[in-house]
Scaffold this active site. Structure first.
Site, mmCIF file in Angstrom:
data_model
loop_
_atom_site.group_PDB
_atom_site.id
_atom_site.type_symbol
_atom_site.label_atom_id
_atom_site.label_comp_id
_atom_site.label_asym_id
_atom_site.label_seq_id
_atom_site.Cartn_x
_atom_site.Cartn_y
_atom_site.Cartn_z
ATOM 1 N N THR A 282 0.849 -1.204 0.000
ATOM 2 C CA THR A 282 0.000 0.000 0.000
ATOM 3 C C THR A 282 0.880 1.249 0.000
ATOM 4 O OG1 THR A 282 -1.672 -1.199 1.240
ATOM 5 C CG2 THR A 282 -1.809 1.202 1.310
ATOM 6 N N SER B 149 2.211 5.085 -2.208
ATOM 7 C CA SER B 149 2.497 5.628 -3.542
ATOM 8 C C SER B 149 3.489 4.753 -4.310
ATOM 9 C CB SER B 149 3.023 7.062 -3.421
ATOM 10 O OG SER B 149 4.180 7.108 -2.601
ATOM 11 N N THR B 150 4.475 4.180 -3.621
ATOM 12 C CA THR B 150 5.450 3.330 -4.320
ATOM 13 C C THR B 150 4.783 2.020 -4.736
ATOM 14 O OG1 THR B 150 7.020 4.261 -2.719
ATOM 15 C CG2 THR B 150 7.862 2.592 -4.220
ATOM 16 N N GLU C 51 -0.587 -5.355 6.224
ATOM 17 C CA GLU C 51 0.761 -5.483 5.644
ATOM 18 C C GLU C 51 1.587 -6.492 6.443
ATOM 19 O OE1 GLU C 51 1.193 -1.015 3.735
ATOM 20 O OE2 GLU C 51 1.967 -1.366 5.733
ATOM 21 N N LYS D 185 14.396 6.898 2.394
ATOM 22 C CA LYS D 185 13.843 6.005 3.422
ATOM 23 C C LYS D 185 14.928 5.249 4.193
ATOM 24 C CE LYS D 185 9.627 6.971 1.945
ATOM 25 N NZ LYS D 185 8.683 6.034 1.374
ATOM 26 N N GLY E 29 3.421 1.833 7.835
ATOM 27 C CA GLY E 29 2.125 2.250 8.384
ATOM 28 C C GLY E 29 1.806 3.702 8.156
ATOM 29 N N GLY E 30 2.668 4.396 7.401
ATOM 30 C CA GLY E 30 2.369 5.797 7.086
ATOM 31 C C GLY E 30 1.004 5.921 6.419
HETATM 32 C C1 5RP Z 1 1.428 2.086 4.163
HETATM 33 C C2 5RP Z 1 2.891 1.892 4.203
HETATM 34 C C3 5RP Z 1 3.675 2.406 3.038
HETATM 35 O O1 5RP Z 1 4.428 1.364 2.521
HETATM 36 C C4 5RP Z 1 4.584 3.511 3.505
HETATM 37 O O2 5RP Z 1 3.808 4.500 4.136
HETATM 38 C C5 5RP Z 1 5.358 4.110 2.344
HETATM 39 O O3 5RP Z 1 4.509 4.820 1.502
HETATM 40 P P1 5RP Z 1 5.013 5.548 0.196
HETATM 41 O O4 5RP Z 1 5.406 4.488 -0.786
HETATM 42 O O5 5RP Z 1 3.811 6.349 -0.248
HETATM 43 O O6 5RP Z 1 6.169 6.431 0.568
HETATM 44 O O7 5RP Z 1 3.460 1.341 5.097
HETATM 45 O O8 5RP Z 1 0.828 1.666 5.356
#
Ligand code: 5RP
Length: 218
Positions: free
Chosen positions: A28, A30-31, A103, A121, A95-96
């Protein structure tokens, strides 16, 4: 390459880990969304997918990619997902996007966990990103007090309900020197459903987007 281009590059690189007939766990964020878009290109070759959130399931189905309930599959061959932070041991903070519980379940079931992230990251010590904790609503204040005892400053994620009907506390101010130990400690607090540390089951591979290209860290 800007951050978005790095995310797209790691999403594309993750396709190399998907082999014909595989059941694919899909994360989940954007990536992970870029990965879903790439997966659409080989959707005829895979067996099915298991999504880690309702949002990802919707995006997968929008591409005509099959999505199965976890209880209907016996194995997930590979799980591809992003992260909010990773250290060099591939302990992750996630969990962002608030999908940490599903997950963590998908990660537990998967034979291989491929994390995809841009270089921002990768950190030496996790904790600059506030640690997400999914909490049963009635336990919110109790859990917050316990988190303060551990040295954190929990903030209630206003207006956010997880796919499981729970709330999120984002814990600021932690310097996570021992992610495995903290993950276990948090698991023992009544009312916490899941904490965002993925250290007991870390990633197996980190595909890190850099301006010079994708680095593979194992
Ligand atoms: C969602 C997550 C995402 O993997 C995490 O927040 C990274 O997100 P993004 O790819 O948008 O930077 O753990 O619960």
């Amino acid at each position: 390459m800007n951050q978005d281009e790095m995310k797209k590059a790691v999403a594309k690189a993750a396709i190399d880990y998907i082999k014909p007939g595989m059941t694919v766990g899909v994360g989940t964020g954007s990536t992970a969304n870029y990965f879903i878009d790439e997966l659409a290109g080989i959707k005829g070759q895979i067996e099915t997918t298991v999504a880690s959130s309702e949002a990802s399931a919707v995006r997968l189905k929008g591409h005509g990619i099959p999505v199965e309930e976890l209880n209907m599959v016996s194995v997930i061959d590979v799980y591809v997902d992003g992260a909010d932070e990773s250290n060099k041991y591939l302990h992750l903070m996630k969990g962002g996007g608030g999908a940490l519980t599903r997950e963590k379940i998908v990660a537990a079931v998967s034979k291989q966990f491929v994390c995809i992230a841009d270089e921002s990251k990768l950190v030496d010590i996790m904790g600059e990103f506030p640690l997400p904790i999914e909490v049963i609503p009635m336990a919110r204040s109790y859990v917050a007090r316990e988190l303060v005892k551990l040295g954190g400053q929990p903030a209630y994620r206003e207006g956010f309900i997880t796919d499981n009907g729970n709330v999120i506390l984002d814990v600021h101010g932690l310097q996570i020197m021992n992610p495995v130990e903290l993950e276990q400690t948090l698991n023992n607090i009544a009312g916490i459903v899941t904490n965002g540390l993925f250290a007991m089951r870390p990633a197996d591979v980190l595909l890190l987007g850099t301006p010079g290209g994708v680095k593979t860290i194992t």
